[in-house]
Design a protein around this motif. Structure first.
Motif, short mmCIF file in Angstrom:
data_model
loop_
_atom_site.label_atom_id
_atom_site.label_comp_id
_atom_site.label_asym_id
_atom_site.label_seq_id
_atom_site.Cartn_x
_atom_site.Cartn_y
_atom_site.Cartn_z
N LEU A 26 0.85 -1.19 0.00
CA LEU A 26 0.00 0.00 0.00
C LEU A 26 0.89 1.24 0.00
CD1 LEU A 26 -2.63 1.67 0.47
CD2 LEU A 26 -2.29 1.28 2.92
N ILE A 27 0.64 2.14 -0.96
CA ILE A 27 1.35 3.42 -1.02
C ILE A 27 0.34 4.51 -0.65
CG2 ILE A 27 2.69 5.01 -2.44
CD1 ILE A 27 3.28 2.60 -4.28
N MET A 28 0.69 5.33 0.33
CA MET A 28 -0.19 6.38 0.82
C MET A 28 0.44 7.74 0.57
SD MET A 28 -1.56 6.90 4.75
CE MET A 28 -2.14 5.19 4.80
N VAL A 29 -0.29 8.61 -0.13
CA VAL A 29 0.17 9.97 -0.40
C VAL A 29 -0.79 10.92 0.30
CG1 VAL A 29 0.79 11.67 -2.15
CG2 VAL A 29 1.02 9.24 -2.66
N LYS A 30 -0.28 11.68 1.27
CA LYS A 30 -1.14 12.57 2.04
C LYS A 30 -1.18 13.97 1.44
CE LYS A 30 -0.86 10.18 6.47
NZ LYS A 30 -0.64 10.32 7.92
N ALA A 31 -2.13 14.76 1.90
CA ALA A 31 -2.34 16.09 1.35
C ALA A 31 -1.13 16.99 1.52
CB ALA A 31 -3.57 16.74 2.00
N ASP A 32 -0.31 16.75 2.56
CA ASP A 32 0.88 17.58 2.77
C ASP A 32 2.04 17.16 1.88
OD1 ASP A 32 1.68 15.21 3.92
OD2 ASP A 32 2.11 16.05 5.90
N VAL A 35 4.80 10.78 1.66
CA VAL A 35 4.55 9.48 1.02
C VAL A 35 5.04 8.38 1.94
CG1 VAL A 35 5.06 8.02 -0.97
CG2 VAL A 35 4.84 10.50 -1.28
N SER A 36 4.24 7.33 2.13
CA SER A 36 4.65 6.20 2.95
C SER A 36 4.24 4.90 2.28
CB SER A 36 4.05 6.29 4.36
OG SER A 36 2.63 6.37 4.30
N ILE A 37 5.04 3.86 2.50
CA ILE A 37 4.82 2.55 1.89
C ILE A 37 4.58 1.54 3.01
CG2 ILE A 37 5.82 0.72 0.48
CD1 ILE A 37 7.26 4.17 0.18
N HIS A 38 3.48 0.78 2.90
CA HIS A 38 3.07 -0.12 3.97
C HIS A 38 2.93 -1.55 3.46
CE1 HIS A 38 1.84 3.24 6.71
NE2 HIS A 38 1.70 3.85 5.55
N ALA A 39 3.29 -2.51 4.32
CA ALA A 39 2.99 -3.92 4.09
C ALA A 39 1.72 -4.28 4.86
CB ALA A 39 4.16 -4.79 4.54
N ASP A 40 1.27 -5.51 4.68
CA ASP A 40 0.03 -5.94 5.34
C ASP A 40 0.32 -6.53 6.71
OD1 ASP A 40 -2.66 -6.23 5.60
OD2 ASP A 40 -2.81 -8.08 4.44
N ASP A 41 1.29 -5.95 7.41
CA ASP A 41 1.59 -6.32 8.79
C ASP A 41 2.34 -5.15 9.42
OD1 ASP A 41 4.08 -6.44 7.59
OD2 ASP A 41 4.44 -8.56 7.99
N ALA A 43 1.71 -3.49 12.03
CA ALA A 43 0.80 -2.50 12.61
C ALA A 43 0.79 -1.23 11.78
CB ALA A 43 1.17 -2.23 14.07
N TYR A 44 0.98 -0.07 12.44
CA TYR A 44 0.86 1.21 11.75
C TYR A 44 2.17 1.65 11.11
CZ TYR A 44 3.22 2.76 15.98
OH TYR A 44 4.12 2.89 17.00
N LYS A 45 3.30 1.05 11.43
CA LYS A 45 4.60 1.58 11.02
C LYS A 45 4.86 1.28 9.55
CE LYS A 45 9.46 1.75 12.34
NZ LYS A 45 9.44 3.22 12.47
N PRO A 46 5.19 2.29 8.72
CA PRO A 46 5.48 2.05 7.30
C PRO A 46 6.83 1.36 7.12
CG PRO A 46 5.84 4.36 7.85
CD PRO A 46 5.24 3.72 9.07
N LEU A 47 7.00 0.71 5.97
CA LEU A 47 8.28 0.10 5.62
C LEU A 47 9.30 1.18 5.28
CD1 LEU A 47 6.89 -2.71 3.31
CD2 LEU A 47 7.77 -3.01 5.61
N ASN A 48 8.82 2.21 4.60
CA ASN A 48 9.66 3.35 4.27
C ASN A 48 8.76 4.55 4.03
OD1 ASN A 48 12.01 4.85 3.66
ND2 ASN A 48 12.92 3.07 2.64
N TRP A 49 9.33 5.75 4.09
CA TRP A 49 8.50 6.94 3.95
C TRP A 49 9.37 8.15 3.65
CZ3 TRP A 49 9.99 4.81 8.52
CH2 TRP A 49 10.62 5.63 9.43
N MET A 50 8.72 9.22 3.20
CA MET A 50 9.35 10.52 3.04
C MET A 50 8.41 11.55 3.65
SD MET A 50 12.16 11.96 1.81
CE MET A 50 12.79 11.08 0.37
N SER A 51 8.89 12.25 4.66
CA SER A 51 8.06 13.22 5.34
C SER A 51 8.03 14.54 4.58
CB SER A 51 8.58 13.47 6.76
OG SER A 51 8.56 12.28 7.52
N ALA A 52 6.93 15.30 4.76
CA ALA A 52 6.83 16.62 4.16
C ALA A 52 7.83 17.56 4.87
CB ALA A 52 5.41 17.15 4.30
N PRO A 53 8.32 18.60 4.15
CA PRO A 53 8.00 18.94 2.75
C PRO A 53 8.82 18.11 1.78
CG PRO A 53 9.46 20.58 3.68
CD PRO A 53 9.15 19.62 4.79
N CYS A 54 8.18 17.67 0.71
CA CYS A 54 8.87 16.91 -0.33
C CYS A 54 8.11 17.06 -1.64
CB CYS A 54 9.00 15.43 0.06
SG CYS A 54 7.44 14.61 0.44
#
Length: 236
Positions: A26-32, A35-41, A43-54
């Motif tokens: 799952l790739i999630m792109v937020k309004a800010d 971007v974060s990349i998630h597996a199906d386990d 819990a809430y912690k992404p596998l990798n991400w880039m915080s705003a601003p980007c």
């Protein structure tokens, strides 16, 4: 918010390097813009991400012959490159897409602290010496682009210190403070800003993570702050 479920390969380059081989995620792109990349386990912690601003750039697969052949074999359809102001990059090579949707979530009022946590924040604001001699409060609920920092102080040397207050300190609280510090340290009027994670209880995992982020931890005695627990009257 955009939600994309797709086969993807992810490569991060910056202070560290990391590689995620092709798999469905799952790739999630937020309004800010984060971007974060998630597996199906996990819990809430992404596998990798880039915080705003980007900044997110979407391109077709590479154009050179060998890369085209490799892209065709792996079913690549597009490549996302996410870059922050420090030059770190998160490259997401996307293959088969199973779901792609966008949702407008609207304004979020943020986490509402319970009575004890809100009172703890107020007591710490009124008693800066809890953190050290010579400390002074600058502002409660100091606003950043992603939410308010609980307390902003100046220490005895005049440096800014951001304090996140929790009743129970866990990893997500440390992550929250880390995001605030990243934004505040990007402001030349504040930089440098260090962080303190203050809570009545702090889990060992949270304390360990805070140490890797150069964030200090402070255990707070709520009853002592309320004046209900006088240390001088204790037998032990």
């Amino acid at each position: 918010m955009r939600l994309l479920i797709a086969r993807c390969q992810v490569d991060y380059a910056g202070r560290l390097t990391a590689h995620l081989p092709m798999a469905t995620r799952l790739i999630m792109v937020k309004a800010d813009g984060s971007v974060s990349i998630h597996a199906d386990d996990r819990a809430y912690k992404p596998l990798n991400w880039m915080s705003a601003p980007c900044r997110l750039t979407v391109s077709p697969p590479p154009a050179d012959v060998e890369a085209v052949v490799a892209a065709q074999e792996s079913g690549l359809t597009q490549v996302w490159e996410v870059r922050n102001n420090d030059g770190d990059t998160l490259q997401i090579a996307i293959g088969e897409v199973f779901h792609d949707s966008a949702h407008e979530l609207g304004f979020d009022p943020g986490l509402q602290k319970d009575g004890v946590e809100a009172h703890l924040q107020a007591l710490l604001a009124e008693n800066p010496a809890t953190f050290g001699e010579g400390w002074c409060l600058v502002q409660r609920e100091y606003l950043t682009p992603i939410g308010p920092v609980d307390l902003l102080f100046r220490d005895a040397e005049g440096a800014y210190v951001a304090v996140e207050v929790k009743r129970r300190g866990e990893i997500d609280g440390v992550e929250q403070l880390t995001r605030y510090l990243d934004l505040m340290n990007a402001d030349p009027l504040l930089n440098p800003v260090r962080g303190v994670f203050a809570a009545q209880q702090i889990k060992p995992q949270a304390r360990t993570l805070a140490g890797t982020r150069d964030i200090d931890c402070l255990l707070v005695d709520y009853n002592a702050l309320r004046g209900l627990d006088n240390a001088e009257e204790r037998l032990f």
